[in-house]
Design an enzyme around this catalytic site. Structure first.
Site, short mmCIF file in Angstrom:
data_model
loop_
_atom_site.label_atom_id
_atom_site.label_comp_id
_atom_site.label_asym_id
_atom_site.label_seq_id
_atom_site.Cartn_x
_atom_site.Cartn_y
_atom_site.Cartn_z
N LYS A 87 0.89 -1.21 0.02
CA LYS A 87 -0.07 0.06 -0.14
C LYS A 87 0.77 1.21 -0.04
O LYS A 87 0.68 2.21 -0.69
CB LYS A 87 -1.09 0.04 1.11
CG LYS A 87 -2.14 -0.96 1.23
CD LYS A 87 -3.19 -0.78 2.33
CE LYS A 87 -2.41 -1.06 3.70
NZ LYS A 87 -2.07 -2.46 3.98
N CYS A 176 -12.67 1.94 16.58
CA CYS A 176 -11.58 1.06 16.35
C CYS A 176 -11.08 0.85 17.61
O CYS A 176 -10.44 0.10 17.83
CB CYS A 176 -10.72 1.38 15.23
SG CYS A 176 -9.64 2.63 15.31
N MET A 177 -10.62 2.05 18.39
CA MET A 177 -9.87 1.73 19.58
C MET A 177 -10.15 2.28 20.88
O MET A 177 -9.62 2.32 21.82
CB MET A 177 -8.42 2.26 19.32
CG MET A 177 -8.26 3.42 18.79
SD MET A 177 -8.61 5.21 18.68
CE MET A 177 -9.02 5.46 20.31
N MET A 344 -8.59 -5.25 16.59
CA MET A 344 -10.01 -5.10 16.54
C MET A 344 -10.66 -6.22 17.33
O MET A 344 -11.68 -6.26 17.62
CB MET A 344 -10.34 -4.74 15.15
CG MET A 344 -9.90 -3.52 14.71
SD MET A 344 -9.90 -2.30 15.99
CE MET A 344 -8.33 -1.30 15.84
N GLY A 381 -5.23 1.15 14.59
CA GLY A 381 -5.36 0.69 13.07
C GLY A 381 -5.26 1.84 11.89
O GLY A 381 -4.91 2.11 10.92
N GLN A 382 -4.99 3.27 12.59
CA GLN A 382 -5.20 4.44 11.85
C GLN A 382 -3.89 5.34 11.93
O GLN A 382 -3.16 5.23 13.00
CB GLN A 382 -6.40 5.35 12.09
CG GLN A 382 -7.56 4.70 11.79
CD GLN A 382 -8.83 5.69 11.67
OE1 GLN A 382 -9.10 6.41 10.40
NE2 GLN A 382 -9.62 5.72 12.59
#
Lengths: 755, 98
Positions: A87, A176-177, A344, A381-382
């Site tokens: 990516k 997500c967190m 997650m 995740g981000q």
């Protein structure tokens, strides 16, 4: 095979690893001389951070003639040491996609019409002002992102909470967190991991649960495989109901039944206590016990844990008693360092905070914490969920610098920096994410600004919430159009993307990193920061938003961290360094702190080697007696399958960026559902068949992949959700953890219909 | 071949379904046979020709998912040798192109 082997060999003969500098990878006959680029061929290489996951890989962006021509790993960045994942390598393509918008769009008679910034901003100002005047500040809101820059989230937070007076500031990190935040704050009194990636190099045992690092944090996974290669005695335990690519390096695979991992975690604590594997000295010095309501004693905890025998866990999880005991012994082996990691699978649960507490329990009972290689470590995740949202306090109950709106002292401290009176900040938390979108459905939220995220695709039970987006006056500041969200917008604002602006990200391991501007945004696209400041001025709050660029905003935000336990680095330091881990005492230097709560490393602890959980009033971390809880909606006769959703390496989130890369799309062209072969046989389905997944909330049609790339256990399905036209989130459940308000994306019941 | 059929099926599906990827799909469907990578729109640059760019996997994974079985030493069939056999998660960087 269409591909000719000769070409491949020819290409590979001159190819080199991306890890090996100085050689040229060269596809034969496909490019002109001018396109053969060497390092020196770019006019400049700009230091930045990858746009994707929470790992926070350092990148160098090659720019020639005002265009990004290449991205490579930054060899001087400790996070990735020059390595990237696919990516990252394909990042230049997301900048030039044809569906980028370069001018504001306003919906007129159901159609989007290009307009001027002046007209678009005036319309937004009028609608928000009217809503505030008529229905009060709580009728407007902001929904941001863990992909936005820290300065952007800071200004949005200040504008809504400090100027408008609405605490309805939320963002996708809630999805997500939030449960990881809940875990850290309840157990340790302070958010974010105390450990770091550097712990990989010192750990003997890795306990990985609910995380597919190979696909979700590929560069960290590479670091893990490297550790395993160099030290073959390293033990890697992967606990997951689904067998996936990370299992390639697993020594022990722990395929518990979906939704039953709390039984496993408490049973491990049981075995640790029963077999005397605890670190009694550590427990006595550094921990306290609680049942969630009140303090309890160690003996009361022992009494509580007696219910969670390995036999009890065996019944729930389908793991054997022997396996459960073995896990506990490996985790707790004296003299070894143990690091646990999760994502997650643990967080997106109605008992997410409890699961986080239980993981911390294991480290606290065994004293495997606050030393190199021993730490509980949640993966984010981000790219800046930590830096831009957790630290900036851009959630409905928070204020900058890990402060809370409900705390009068915190409100006063922040109000002083913001230049407002403290009573302007409401002491009442705003609507959390799922409430916020429910209030849109109910018609109570009249105007909502969405920045840098795509909730129409990423919210659970999407078909219920999406009509609310249509109803609300919706501003979507996005890079691409249409997305499922911008489709519902009344105004779409063209946002500068990634290296078209500058600012700061903060990754999973408390590392704050500067992203330099490399190129100009296309057309009339602007950084979100400019839009928000412009909006603030138009609303009449100009005096509070006198900033001359992101550095100015950073300098003000920095004051919010002064004297807290998360002091950050100066802008100048961040520009120089390749990431700095906070706390940075008195904002001085570029060294930062690798580990917290341990003297010698943590600058707030004077005595070397002393462990001090100073964020708790009694300087002790809490071991929680948390009960067993399953998923909100477990499979039954009517909906016999357990559906879990997740990622694949080639795509990210809702695919707005990775969907722009031809190579990534060709590698994985469509979302899919993984099925176990037994279930496939029973259902009479095979690879490539389309099936309909039906839940109590909605349905989605997906192509079947039998046991690939992962293998879900029988009775379980796994679906990716990056594709807009296969809205997997119309099926998922919107039940939330009562503590963290994070929805349970990982478990819902579905049935499978052949199409 | 079943895998080939499936790939075609996905591509056909994508044409109808990938609302957000019109450009991408045009590129995908125009050149899948040659294995060449489509140009980046507007810049005309091809990333795969850049220094150190990880080459996409130019064949199907019909012999399983363990790339190093063939590519660690090379010369298994005509498989080229990887310059970095120590990196075992190959598909972290190398994407399927067929």
């Amino acid at each position: 095979m269409n591909f000719t082997r000769r070409n491949f060999i020819k290409a590979c003969a001159v190819s080199t690893a991306m890890l090996t500098a100085g050689c040229s990878v060269n596809k034969s006959g496909t490019q002109t001389e001018s396109q053969k680029l060497n390092k020196s061929d770019a006019d400049s290489w700009v230091k930045s951070v990858c746009r994707y996951c929470g790992t926070g890989c350092g990148v160098l962006i090659g720019v020639t003639n005002g265009k990004v021509i290449a991205v490579k790993g930054d060899p001087d960045n400790e996070v990735n040491k020059g390595l990237l994942c696919a990516k990252g390598y394909y990042l230049p393509q997301i900048l030039t996609a044809d569906d980028r918008i370069t001018q504001p769009l306003v919906k007129k008679n159901g159609k989007f019409v290009e307009t001027s910034w002046e007209e678009a901003m005036n319309l937004i100002t009028e609608k928000f002002s009217n809503a505030i005047d008529e229905y009060g500040p709580a009728s407007v809101g902001f929904y941001g992102s863990g992909q936005a820059l820290a300065e952007e989230e800071y200004v949005a937070n200040k504008l809504f909470k400090g100027a408008i007076g609405s605490n309805n500031v939320e963002g996708n990190p809630r999805l997500c967190m939030a449960s990881a935040v809940g875990g850290y704050t309840t157990t340790f009194g302070a958010d974010e991991p105390m450990g770091a990636y550097e712990d990989f190099e010192h750990a003997d045992v890795f306990f990985i649960i609910g995380s597919n690092m190979a696909e979700c944090h590929p560069v960290l996974f590479a670091r893990l495989t490297d550790k395993k290669r160099q030290d073959p005695h390293t033990k890697i335990i992967i606990a997951d109901p689904r067998r996936h690519r990370s299992h390639k390096i697993a020594d022990i695979s722990v395929p518990f039944k979906p939704g039953t991992d709390l039984a496993l975690l408490n049973a491990m604590a049981y075995v640790i206590i029963e077999e005397g594997l605890t670190d009694e000295d550590f427990i006595a010095k550094h921990t306290s016990f609680s049942n969630g309501q009140a303090k309890i004693t160690y003996d009361q905890f022992k009494e509580f844990i007696k219910d969670f025998t390995p036999e009890f866990a065996e019944k729930k999880t389908n793991l054997s008693v022997d396996r459960i005991r073995e896990l506990a012994r490996i985790f707790a082996e004296p003299g070894k360092n143990t690091m646990s990691m999760w994502t997650m699978g643990i967080n997106q649960r109605v008992a997410g905070v409890w699961a986080n507490n239980m993981l911390h329990n294991l480290h606290l009972l065994t004293g495997k914490i606050c030393r190199p290689g021993s730490t509980p470590f949640s993966l984010t995740g981000q790219p800046s969920a930590c830096g831009s949202v957790r630290e900036v306090g851009a959630l409905c109950h928070l204020l900058p610098g890990h402060r809370g709106v409900a705390n009068a002292k915190h409100r006063e401290e922040i109000a002083k920096i913001w230049g407002i009176s403290a009573d302007r900040i409401s002491p009442k938390p705003g609507y959390h994410t799922m409430q916020l979108f429910q209030k849109c459905v109910d018609g109570d939220v009249k105007a909502l600004w969405v920045m840098c995220t795509n909730p129409a695709q990423s919210l659970p039970n999407a078909t219920h919430y999406n009509p609310g987006l249509e109803k609300t006056f919706l501003v979507v500041a996005e890079t691409y159009h249409p997305t499922l969200t911008s489709k519902y917008a009344d105004v779409v604002l063209p946002a500068a993307l990634w290296c078209e602006k500058e600012g700061v990200y903060g990754n999973t391991e408390r590392r704050t990193q500067h992203l330099a501007k490399a190129i100009d945004p296309p057309g009339e696209a602007r950084p979100d920061l400019d839009m928000l400041i412009d909006f603030a001025h138009r609303l009449g709050y100009g005096s509070l938003f006198q900033y001359d660029g992101p550095e100015d905003v950073w300098n003000e935000y920095l004051k919010c961290t002064t004297g807290t336990d998360m002091e950050l680095a100066t802008y100048q330091s961040l520009k120089e360094a390749h990431g700095i881990q906070w706390p940075v005492k008195d904002h001085k230097g570029i060294q930062g702190t690798v580990r917290r709560f341990i003297g010698g490393e943590d600058p707030y602890i004077k005595e070397k080697g002393k462990i001090d959980f100073y964020a708790k009033p009694d300087n002790r971390a809490v071991i929680f007696a948390r009960p067993y809880k399953e998923g909100e909606e477990m499979p039954d006769a009517e909906y016999p399958f357990c559906l879990t959703t997740g990622r694949i390496l080639e795509h990210w989130h809702t695919g707005t960026m990775t969907g722009k890369c031809p190579a990534l799309n060709r590698a994985v062209p469509s979302s899919y559902v993984e099925v176990h072969s037994k279930d496939a046989t029973q259902l009479g389905i095979k690879n490539g068949d389309i099936v309909r997944l039906v839940s109590r909330r909605g349905s989605v049609e997906l192509p079947v992949q039998v046991e690939r790339p992962g293998i879900p256990q029988p009775g379980m399905l796994f679906a990716t959700w990056f594709e807009a036209d296969r809205l997997v989130n119309s099926v998922t459940i919107d039940a939330v953890d009562p503590g963290s308000k994070e929805p349970e994306f990982k478990i819902c019941a579905v049935r499978v219909e052949k199409v | 071949m079943e895998q080939h059929k499936r790939l075609l099926f996905f591509i056909v599906c994508s044409v109808f379904l990938l609302m957000l990827g019109v450009l991408t799909l045009t590129a995908c469907s125009s050149q899948p046979q040659s294995g060449e990578i489509a140009d980046i729109s507007k810049t005309g640059l091809q990333q795969e020709v850049l220094t150190g760019f990880p080459p996409p996997i130019p064949h199907k994974l019909d012999r399983g998912d363990d790339c190093l079985v063939c590519h660690r030493q090379g010369e298994v069939g005509e498989a080229p040798k990887t310059p970095h056999p120590e990196n075992i998660p190959c598909r972290q960087c190398h994407v399927l192109s067929e």
